[in-house]
Structures are given as structure tokens and as C-alpha cells.
Scaffold this motif. Structure first.
Motif, PDB file in Angstrom:
ATOM      1  N   ASP A  28       0.807  -1.254  -0.074  1.00  0.00           N
ATOM      2  CA  ASP A  28      -0.018   0.169   0.035  1.00  0.00           C
ATOM      3  C   ASP A  28       0.462   1.112  -0.294  1.00  0.00           C
ATOM      4  O   ASP A  28       0.533   2.472   0.775  1.00  0.00           O
ATOM      5  CB  ASP A  28      -1.003   0.355   0.529  1.00  0.00           C
ATOM      6  CG  ASP A  28      -2.019   0.941   1.186  1.00  0.00           C
ATOM      7  OD1 ASP A  28      -2.191   0.493  -0.276  1.00  0.00           O
ATOM      8  OD2 ASP A  28      -2.828   1.737   1.399  1.00  0.00           O
TER       9      ASP A  28
ATOM     10  N   ASP B 230      -2.314  -3.677  -3.160  1.00  0.00           N
ATOM     11  CA  ASP B 230      -3.003  -2.629  -2.669  1.00  0.00           C
ATOM     12  C   ASP B 230      -4.186  -2.731  -2.273  1.00  0.00           C
ATOM     13  O   ASP B 230      -4.829  -3.817  -2.321  1.00  0.00           O
ATOM     14  CB  ASP B 230      -4.018  -2.309  -3.987  1.00  0.00           C
ATOM     15  CG  ASP B 230      -4.163  -0.966  -4.163  1.00  0.00           C
ATOM     16  OD1 ASP B 230      -4.562   0.122  -3.557  1.00  0.00           O
ATOM     17  OD2 ASP B 230      -5.534  -0.707  -5.024  1.00  0.00           O
TER      18      ASP B 230
ATOM     19  N   ILE C  84      -7.260  -1.239  -0.802  1.00  0.00           N
ATOM     20  CA  ILE C  84      -8.412  -1.262  -1.260  1.00  0.00           C
ATOM     21  C   ILE C  84      -8.902  -1.300   0.225  1.00  0.00           C
ATOM     22  O   ILE C  84      -8.930  -1.526   0.898  1.00  0.00           O
ATOM     23  CB  ILE C  84      -9.295  -2.613  -1.912  1.00  0.00           C
ATOM     24  CG1 ILE C  84      -8.403  -3.022  -2.895  1.00  0.00           C
ATOM     25  CG2 ILE C  84     -10.650  -1.553  -2.603  1.00  0.00           C
ATOM     26  CD1 ILE C  84      -8.835  -3.597  -4.045  1.00  0.00           C
TER      27      ILE C  84
ATOM     28  N   PRO D  62     -11.541   3.727  -5.241  1.00  0.00           N
ATOM     29  CA  PRO D  62     -10.899   2.224  -5.412  1.00  0.00           C
ATOM     30  C   PRO D  62     -10.331   3.035  -7.195  1.00  0.00           C
ATOM     31  O   PRO D  62      -9.499   2.539  -7.987  1.00  0.00           O
ATOM     32  CB  PRO D  62     -11.326   0.763  -5.517  1.00  0.00           C
ATOM     33  CG  PRO D  62     -12.032   1.244  -4.445  1.00  0.00           C
ATOM     34  CD  PRO D  62     -12.674   2.998  -3.725  1.00  0.00           C
TER      35      PRO D  62
ATOM     36  N   GLU E 182      -6.945   3.215  -8.576  1.00  0.00           N
ATOM     37  CA  GLU E 182      -6.695   3.063 -10.561  1.00  0.00           C
ATOM     38  C   GLU E 182      -6.006   4.097 -11.094  1.00  0.00           C
ATOM     39  O   GLU E 182      -4.885   3.854 -11.892  1.00  0.00           O
ATOM     40  CB  GLU E 182      -7.864   2.686 -10.918  1.00  0.00           C
ATOM     41  CG  GLU E 182      -7.565   1.925 -12.092  1.00  0.00           C
ATOM     42  CD  GLU E 182      -6.395   0.140 -12.270  1.00  0.00           C
ATOM     43  OE1 GLU E 182      -5.817  -0.229 -13.186  1.00  0.00           O
ATOM     44  OE2 GLU E 182      -6.729  -0.034 -10.950  1.00  0.00           O
TER      45      GLU E 182
ATOM     46  N   TRP F 203      -2.496   4.554 -10.567  1.00  0.00           N
ATOM     47  CA  TRP F 203      -1.320   3.623 -10.802  1.00  0.00           C
ATOM     48  C   TRP F 203      -1.544   3.259 -12.044  1.00  0.00           C
ATOM     49  O   TRP F 203       0.001   2.823 -11.697  1.00  0.00           O
ATOM     50  CB  TRP F 203      -2.457   1.856  -9.924  1.00  0.00           C
ATOM     51  CG  TRP F 203      -1.951   1.404 -10.862  1.00  0.00           C
ATOM     52  CD1 TRP F 203      -2.144   0.688 -12.072  1.00  0.00           C
ATOM     53  CD2 TRP F 203      -0.614  -0.441  -9.981  1.00  0.00           C
ATOM     54  NE1 TRP F 203      -1.514  -1.004 -12.244  1.00  0.00           N
ATOM     55  CE2 TRP F 203      -0.052  -1.164 -11.507  1.00  0.00           C
ATOM     56  CE3 TRP F 203      -0.094   0.052  -8.971  1.00  0.00           C
ATOM     57  CZ2 TRP F 203       0.762  -1.863 -10.931  1.00  0.00           C
ATOM     58  CZ3 TRP F 203       1.159  -0.420  -9.224  1.00  0.00           C
ATOM     59  CH2 TRP F 203       1.527  -1.753  -9.745  1.00  0.00           C
TER      60      TRP F 203
ATOM     61  N   PRO G 129      -4.438  -6.609  -5.503  1.00  0.00           N
ATOM     62  CA  PRO G 129      -5.384  -6.956  -4.559  1.00  0.00           C
ATOM     63  C   PRO G 129      -5.497  -6.847  -3.132  1.00  0.00           C
ATOM     64  O   PRO G 129      -5.764  -8.074  -3.647  1.00  0.00           O
ATOM     65  CB  PRO G 129      -6.746  -6.396  -5.619  1.00  0.00           C
ATOM     66  CG  PRO G 129      -6.355  -6.585  -6.997  1.00  0.00           C
ATOM     67  CD  PRO G 129      -5.340  -6.809  -6.672  1.00  0.00           C
TER      68      PRO G 129
ATOM     69  N   TYR H  42      -7.981  -6.562   0.188  1.00  0.00           N
ATOM     70  CA  TYR H  42      -9.147  -5.738   0.841  1.00  0.00           C
ATOM     71  C   TYR H  42      -8.741  -4.974   2.105  1.00  0.00           C
ATOM     72  O   TYR H  42      -8.010  -6.711   3.031  1.00  0.00           O
ATOM     73  CB  TYR H  42     -10.558  -5.701   1.386  1.00  0.00           C
ATOM     74  CG  TYR H  42     -11.440  -5.200   1.763  1.00  0.00           C
ATOM     75  CD1 TYR H  42     -11.977  -3.847   1.347  1.00  0.00           C
ATOM     76  CD2 TYR H  42     -11.688  -5.813   3.397  1.00  0.00           C
ATOM     77  CE1 TYR H  42     -12.515  -3.389   2.254  1.00  0.00           C
ATOM     78  CE2 TYR H  42     -12.431  -5.018   4.214  1.00  0.00           C
ATOM     79  CZ  TYR H  42     -13.204  -4.087   3.210  1.00  0.00           C
ATOM     80  OH  TYR H  42     -13.753  -2.644   3.980  1.00  0.00           O
TER      81      TYR H  42
END
Length: 321
Positions: free
Chosen positions: A168, A264, A266, A273, A277, A280, A294, A296
């Protein structure tokens, strides 16, 4: 006139009470930090190595004859990395050697007034590794703001780097967010000086990490070592230069073939998100050969999704030649 005198006396009394309360709070805070640092020191978490004019704290764990050498780089304010990451890295340590290096002002590391430019921060890491007798290539394992530092490192010294793993990490920081970070650090710095930062941090920490799985002692260690770090000159400089450093890194990134993954978290900080993106895609194009994974969870994803993070990292390491 008598009313004014009375108001003046009341205000003087209130001021005196506030001063006494802050003094007691500060004494209690310093006592807690002192005790926690002594306990950590006895357990081997203080190992200072010269970075030049100051020393940085290090911790070397895992298999010294392992397949890979992993250098761990923490997020902003995180003076807890060498013990708070260990639940995640425990299984990784079986086949690899991990080297935790705290930046100046973090945890046990010495403070400095030397500007915390990205160039200086990376050279500090490299100097400490050299003084430890370590040689690359390294896998860089970074969280949050260190995503930018390791991006710079692998860009400038690609021959030293085997792979990059970013948890992250920070992708971009615009001037507005940089100013916000700087102002927040000023508040944290002032609060730490009067012993209030641990109170603030206890409220903040729950939004950063999964604290339900921590014992009271573990929570105290994290909160107070985080809080201590916010009261250093180095962290103020790092926060003040955060926008400039980010711009420096992003503007000068060039794609290469070093394998990289970006975990990531999320919905970290309730960020959209789709908005992430958009950040990213240009980042991946600039850095090259980077897989987005990804997951969470909260920003301190290594604590919130410990087993999942460990598996992603191990799978990536196993995929390296």
C-alpha cells in the motif's frame, strides 16, 4: 474593575491547572516511552549502525544462509517496524534473511537536522548496509511512503536490487496533500512535546491497523513508539519535504525489468478504488514490470491481513529466479 480582576484571577488559576495537567501528562508519557524502550532494548531490538553523522537502528533476523536478502523500509512515523511486522514476516524468515532499518528519528535511531531528501534517505540505507557488511542484491520490502524511497533506489541503483515489494505504497503526492501531511506533522510534533500524542495516536491507530488481535502490551508498544517518532527533527523534515521528494521520484522514474509487486490495500483511508486506479496506471508505466495485487484491508495491511500479505510476498519471492 473588580470584575476584571476576578476574571484575571480565574484565568490565571485555569492556566495554572492546565500547566500542571500537561506536566503530569508529559511525565507519564516519558515514563511509558522510557519503560517500553528499555524492554525492547533488553529483547535485542536496539542495534545502532553508523549512517555517517548519526546512527540508525537495525535488526537482522531469519536465515542468514537463506535464498534472499530482504531489506525492510517502514511507512511515515512507523518506529515499530522491527517488531510490528514480525507476525507477517515470521514464515518468510524461514528461508530468507530480513534486515530492518529504521530511518533517522524513528524508534531507536538517532535524530538529525540533516534534510530528509529522498537522496539522503536512500544513501542512509545503503551506508548502513555497507557498514553492516551486507552486499546485494536485495529484495526491497516497503510500506506506505517508503514505496517512493524504494522506487528511487531501484531506479538509481538497479544492479543492487533483485526485486521490489510495496505494501500500500504512496504513488503520488500532490502539493495539497503534501501541505496536509506537513501541517499534521506539526500538530503531532507539538502534541508529542507535551505528552499528548499517545492519546491522539490511540484514536488514529485503530484506523491504520487491526488492533483487535493485539494484546494491551502490544498496542502500547506500537502507540508509544509511533508517538515518540513524531517528536523528532528528522520526521518534521521528512514531512516537510514529502511533496518535493515524491515529485523528484515520479519525474525521474524510468521503467526497468526488475520484478515488482504492489499490494493495494483497497479502501485504505476510505479512498475510492477507481481513484487509486487512475494513479496506478501511470505509475506502473513509469516503473515497469510491476504487478498490482488488490487486497481489501486497512493501510497497515501487514497487520490487518497478516497471513494474506505473507502468502503474496512468499509467492512472489518463490517466483524469482
Amino acid at each position: 474593575m473588580n470584575i476584571l480582576k476576578m476574571i484575571g484571577k480565574v484565568l490565571a488559576i485555569l492556566l495554572g491547572v492546565v500547566i500542571v495537567l500537561l506536566s503530569l501528562t508529559s511525565i507519564h508519557y516519558r515514563f511509558k516511552v522510557h519503560n517500553i524502550m528499555n524492554r525492547l532494548k533488553k529483547n535485542g531490538y536496539c542495534n545502532l549502525v553508523s549512517a555517517g553523522d548519526y546512527k540508525l537502528n537495525t535488526l537482522k533476523v531469519g536465515n542468514e544462509n537463506g535464498k534472499h536478502k530482504i531489506v525492510c523500509c517502514s511507512g511515515l512515523y512507523d518506529g515499530t517496524m522491527n517488531f510490528s511486522w514480525r507476525k507477517m514476516t515470521k514464515s518468510i524468515e524461514e528461508d530468507n534473511q530480513l534486515i530492518f532499518i529504521d530511518r533517522a528519528g524513528y524508534g531507536f535511531s538517532e535524530d538529525t537536522k540533516t534534510d530528509r531528501t529522498v537522496e539522503q534517505i536512500v544513501e542512509d540505507y545503503r551506508t548502513v548496509l555497507k557498514n553492516m557488511g551486507e552486499e546485494g542484491p536485495y529484495i526491497l520490502l516497503a510500506h506506505s511512503i517508503s514505496g517512493l524511497y524504494v522506487s528511487y533506489w531501484q531506479n538509481k541503483y538497479p544492479d543492487e536490487i533483485e526485486s521490489v515489494i510495496i505494501m500500500d505504497g504512496t504513488l503520488y503526492i500532490d502539493e495539497e496533500r503534501g501541505n496536509y501531511s506537513n501541517n499534521r506533522s506539526r500538530i503531532f510534533y507539538a502534541a508529542e512535546k507535551v505528552g499528548l500524542q499517545s492519546i491522539i495516536m490511540k484514536n488514529v491507530y485503530g484506523s491504520l491497523a487491526d488492533i483487535d488481535n493485539m494484546t494491551g502490551e502490544e498496542l502500547d508498544m506500537n502507540v508509544y513508539m509511533f508517538s515518540k517518532t513524531t517528536g523528532t527533527h528528522a520526521i518534521m523534515s521528512e514531512s516537510n519535504l514529502i511533496y518535493q521528494n515524491a515529485k523528484n521520484v515520479i519525474d525521474n522514474l524510468k521503467p526497468n525489468d526488475i520484478p515488482k509487486i504492489y499490494i493495494d490495500a483497497i479502501n485504505a483511508f476510505d479512498e475510492n478504488p477507481e481513484k487509486k486506479e487512475k494513479k496506478w496506471i501511470p505509475y506502473e508505466e513509469k516503473i515497469g514490470n510491476c504487478e498490482l495485487v488488490p487486497l481489501y484491508g486497512k493501510h497497515a495491511i501487514y497487520m490487518d491481513r497478516t497471513e494474506e500479505c505473507a502468502k503474496i510476498i512468499k509467492d512472489h519471492i518463490d517466483s524469482l529466479k
